[in-house]
Scaffold this motif. Sequence first.
Motif, PDB file in Angstrom:
ATOM      1  N   ALA A 122      79.739  28.106  49.956  1.00  9.95           N
ATOM      2  CA  ALA A 122      79.824  26.319  49.833  1.00  9.95           C
ATOM      3  C   ALA A 122      81.895  26.531  49.574  1.00  9.95           C
ATOM      4  CB  ALA A 122      79.455  25.858  48.993  1.00  9.95           C
ATOM      5  N   VAL A 123      82.089  26.866  48.638  1.00  2.07           N
ATOM      6  CA  VAL A 123      83.860  27.267  48.257  1.00  2.07           C
ATOM      7  C   VAL A 123      84.529  27.050  49.719  1.00  2.07           C
ATOM      8  CG1 VAL A 123      86.036  27.808  47.115  1.00  2.07           C
ATOM      9  CG2 VAL A 123      83.597  27.920  46.205  1.00  2.07           C
ATOM     10  N   ALA A 124      84.529  27.734  50.960  1.00  8.85           N
ATOM     11  CA  ALA A 124      85.262  28.409  51.760  1.00  8.85           C
ATOM     12  C   ALA A 124      84.551  27.460  53.085  1.00  8.85           C
ATOM     13  CB  ALA A 124      84.535  29.740  52.708  1.00  8.85           C
ATOM     14  N   VAL A 125      84.409  26.575  52.894  1.00 10.34           N
ATOM     15  CA  VAL A 125      83.368  25.446  53.693  1.00 10.34           C
ATOM     16  C   VAL A 125      83.950  24.124  53.260  1.00 10.34           C
ATOM     17  CG1 VAL A 125      81.780  24.313  54.639  1.00 10.34           C
ATOM     18  CG2 VAL A 125      80.873  26.095  54.221  1.00 10.34           C
ATOM     19  N   ILE A 126      84.222  23.964  51.955  1.00  6.25           N
ATOM     20  CA  ILE A 126      85.033  22.050  51.163  1.00  6.25           C
ATOM     21  C   ILE A 126      86.534  22.761  52.127  1.00  6.25           C
ATOM     22  CG2 ILE A 126      85.517  21.693  49.316  1.00  6.25           C
ATOM     23  CD1 ILE A 126      82.460  22.082  48.624  1.00  6.25           C
TER      24      ILE A 126
ATOM     25  N   ASN B  34      76.980  38.041  56.032  1.00  9.16           N
ATOM     26  CA  ASN B  34      76.257  37.261  56.186  1.00  9.16           C
ATOM     27  C   ASN B  34      76.784  35.847  55.430  1.00  9.16           C
ATOM     28  OD1 ASN B  34      74.148  37.406  57.411  1.00  9.16           O
ATOM     29  ND2 ASN B  34      72.797  38.529  56.177  1.00  9.16           N
ATOM     30  N   GLU B  35      77.535  35.980  53.950  1.00  5.64           N
ATOM     31  CA  GLU B  35      78.334  35.099  53.426  1.00  5.64           C
ATOM     32  C   GLU B  35      79.343  33.605  54.533  1.00  5.64           C
ATOM     33  OE1 GLU B  35      76.496  33.686  50.452  1.00  5.64           O
ATOM     34  OE2 GLU B  35      78.247  33.093  49.726  1.00  5.64           O
ATOM     35  N   ALA B  36      80.070  35.364  54.905  1.00  6.35           N
ATOM     36  CA  ALA B  36      80.785  34.647  55.278  1.00  6.35           C
ATOM     37  C   ALA B  36      80.244  33.907  57.197  1.00  6.35           C
ATOM     38  CB  ALA B  36      82.390  35.344  56.085  1.00  6.35           C
ATOM     39  N   TRP B  37      80.061  34.355  57.353  1.00  5.39           N
ATOM     40  CA  TRP B  37      78.937  33.779  58.829  1.00  5.39           C
ATOM     41  C   TRP B  37      78.415  32.822  58.529  1.00  5.39           C
ATOM     42  CZ3 TRP B  37      80.220  34.496  63.957  1.00  5.39           C
ATOM     43  CH2 TRP B  37      81.014  35.464  64.291  1.00  5.39           C
ATOM     44  N   VAL B  38      78.085  32.089  57.195  1.00  3.25           N
ATOM     45  CA  VAL B  38      76.908  30.976  57.343  1.00  3.25           C
ATOM     46  C   VAL B  38      78.013  30.468  56.333  1.00  3.25           C
ATOM     47  CG1 VAL B  38      76.512  29.883  54.802  1.00  3.25           C
ATOM     48  CG2 VAL B  38      75.272  32.550  56.223  1.00  3.25           C
ATOM     49  N   ALA B  39      79.356  30.443  56.170  1.00  2.90           N
ATOM     50  CA  ALA B  39      80.723  29.746  55.881  1.00  2.90           C
ATOM     51  C   ALA B  39      81.410  29.384  57.509  1.00  2.90           C
ATOM     52  CB  ALA B  39      81.798  30.530  55.649  1.00  2.90           C
ATOM     53  N   ILE B  40      81.633  30.269  58.590  1.00  5.61           N
ATOM     54  CA  ILE B  40      81.632  30.101  59.578  1.00  5.61           C
ATOM     55  C   ILE B  40      81.548  28.688  60.273  1.00  5.61           C
ATOM     56  CG2 ILE B  40      82.066  30.402  62.073  1.00  5.61           C
ATOM     57  CD1 ILE B  40      83.137  33.587  60.510  1.00  5.61           C
ATOM     58  N   VAL B  41      79.701  29.088  60.526  1.00  2.20           N
ATOM     59  CA  VAL B  41      78.665  27.532  60.932  1.00  2.20           C
ATOM     60  C   VAL B  41      79.087  26.744  60.082  1.00  2.20           C
ATOM     61  CG1 VAL B  41      76.663  27.098  61.615  1.00  2.20           C
ATOM     62  CG2 VAL B  41      77.350  29.608  61.900  1.00  2.20           C
TER      63      VAL B  41
ATOM     64  N   ALA C 190      81.479  25.196  58.199  1.00  3.70           N
ATOM     65  CA  ALA C 190      83.055  24.984  59.474  1.00  3.70           C
ATOM     66  C   ALA C 190      82.852  24.305  59.825  1.00  3.70           C
ATOM     67  CB  ALA C 190      83.683  25.474  57.844  1.00  3.70           C
ATOM     68  N   GLY C 191      81.990  24.800  60.875  1.00  4.15           N
ATOM     69  CA  GLY C 191      82.896  24.831  62.025  1.00  4.15           C
ATOM     70  C   GLY C 191      81.718  23.377  62.455  1.00  4.15           C
ATOM     71  N   ILE C 192      80.467  23.476  62.029  1.00  3.69           N
ATOM     72  CA  ILE C 192      79.726  21.827  61.711  1.00  3.69           C
ATOM     73  C   ILE C 192      80.404  20.769  61.273  1.00  3.69           C
ATOM     74  CG2 ILE C 192      77.451  20.720  61.418  1.00  3.69           C
ATOM     75  CD1 ILE C 192      76.003  23.239  62.027  1.00  3.69           C
ATOM     76  N   GLY C 193      81.300  21.102  60.129  1.00  3.87           N
ATOM     77  CA  GLY C 193      81.302  19.955  59.438  1.00  3.87           C
ATOM     78  C   GLY C 193      83.064  19.756  60.226  1.00  3.87           C
ATOM     79  N   THR C 194      83.847  20.633  60.557  1.00  3.64           N
ATOM     80  CA  THR C 194      85.342  20.361  61.496  1.00  3.64           C
ATOM     81  C   THR C 194      84.613  19.050  62.675  1.00  3.64           C
ATOM     82  OG1 THR C 194      85.857  22.180  60.835  1.00  3.64           O
ATOM     83  CG2 THR C 194      86.728  21.054  62.466  1.00  3.64           C
ATOM     84  N   TYR C 195      83.567  20.073  63.670  1.00  2.00           N
ATOM     85  CA  TYR C 195      83.725  19.232  64.275  1.00  2.00           C
ATOM     86  C   TYR C 195      82.531  18.334  64.501  1.00  2.00           C
ATOM     87  CZ  TYR C 195      81.129  18.339  69.586  1.00  2.00           C
ATOM     88  OH  TYR C 195      80.312  18.068  70.499  1.00  2.00           O
ATOM     89  N   ALA C 196      81.823  17.186  63.579  1.00  3.25           N
ATOM     90  CA  ALA C 196      81.814  16.513  62.851  1.00  3.25           C
ATOM     91  C   ALA C 196      82.559  15.646  62.880  1.00  3.25           C
ATOM     92  CB  ALA C 196      80.606  16.380  61.517  1.00  3.25           C
TER      93      ALA C 196
END
Lengths: 244, 105
Positions: free
Chosen positions: A53-57, B2-9, B11-17
């Motif tokens: 979550a932190v990385a995504v934010i 897995n944590e990294a891939w959850v973040a990648i996907v 972040a990718g969805i958010g950025t694309y949005a």
Amino acid sequence: MLIGVIPFGLVAGATPVATGLGGDVSIGLSTIVFAGASQLAAADALADGASAAVAVIAACTINLRLMLYSASLAPFLAAVPLRTRLLMGYLLTDQAYAVSITRWTREADVEATGGPPAPGLDHRLPYYFGAALLLWGNWQICTILGVLVGSALPDSLPLDFAIPLVFLVLLVPAITSRPSAVAAIVGGGVALLAAEAGASHLSVLFGALAGIVAGAIAETVLERGTPYDTDEHPPDPGLWRGEA
Amino acid sequence: MNEAWVAIVLAGIGTYAMRTSFLVFAHRLADVPPLVQRLLRQIPPAALAAIVIPALVRPHDHLDLWQPRLCRRSPAGPPRPGLVARPRQGPRVLHLGPPRGAGAP
């Protein structure tokens, strides 16, 4: 512009490898996120053991500026099919935005001032896709090279100068009027202050928003004309009272 | 991992949005109100300056208005008069003008 992003792409590929996340993470970030500064921020956060979550934010806040680009390009693309626009969105970067908006705005200005009509979508779309796809391919190649080189990448890559110089070349033609000069001065100044205050990557967004508002206010004020042509544009007496 | 891939996907969805946010509605933006047009017009100069100015003036995350690299014409060529590159030593100070010559007290 392509050369300027090469060291950046190498770092985007090498950083996740060097921090132990692995080359597949580098390639995943470059293909799925495809936005340099946010990729590095996400990789740094994950390498530090932060949650997803932190990385995504972190990544998404850096990329908020892309919404501005999306809004700025959209009026030029009203007649483009939705599917094409969705593909254009995936490829939208600082670089693709900067070169496209510069050209399209200039063409529209030429037409508005009595010059030849602006070329249609059959010229606009290939221009955008040409620039954007070149950058995309370049970014992916550099990422893969960065993965292969990994932690052997020297620290002294000239990351910092090639990119701003290219954008400087595009900034100059964007300043076509006094309001746009105000937008640029305030935008650059606020971004600088925000960076000094520790806003890091968000400084671009803060600066851009401040510059947009300042430029729009400057345009409104200048449009009211000088105080001398009161015959045609009597000043609104409520304006100044309301601001007290 | 897995944590990294959850973040990648994600972040990718958010950025694309965010990238497609306004492009999706472009067909409704052909005739935007004048005020919106006025705001949109400011985006190129404001955003480009917000990228350029901090990157030029504080290239290593600290303010540094003296940029010998900008003044240098070629690595081997002589510097222009009044734009003499100083060695980077000692405490960092702001060099706002030519170190000597015209205008110097």
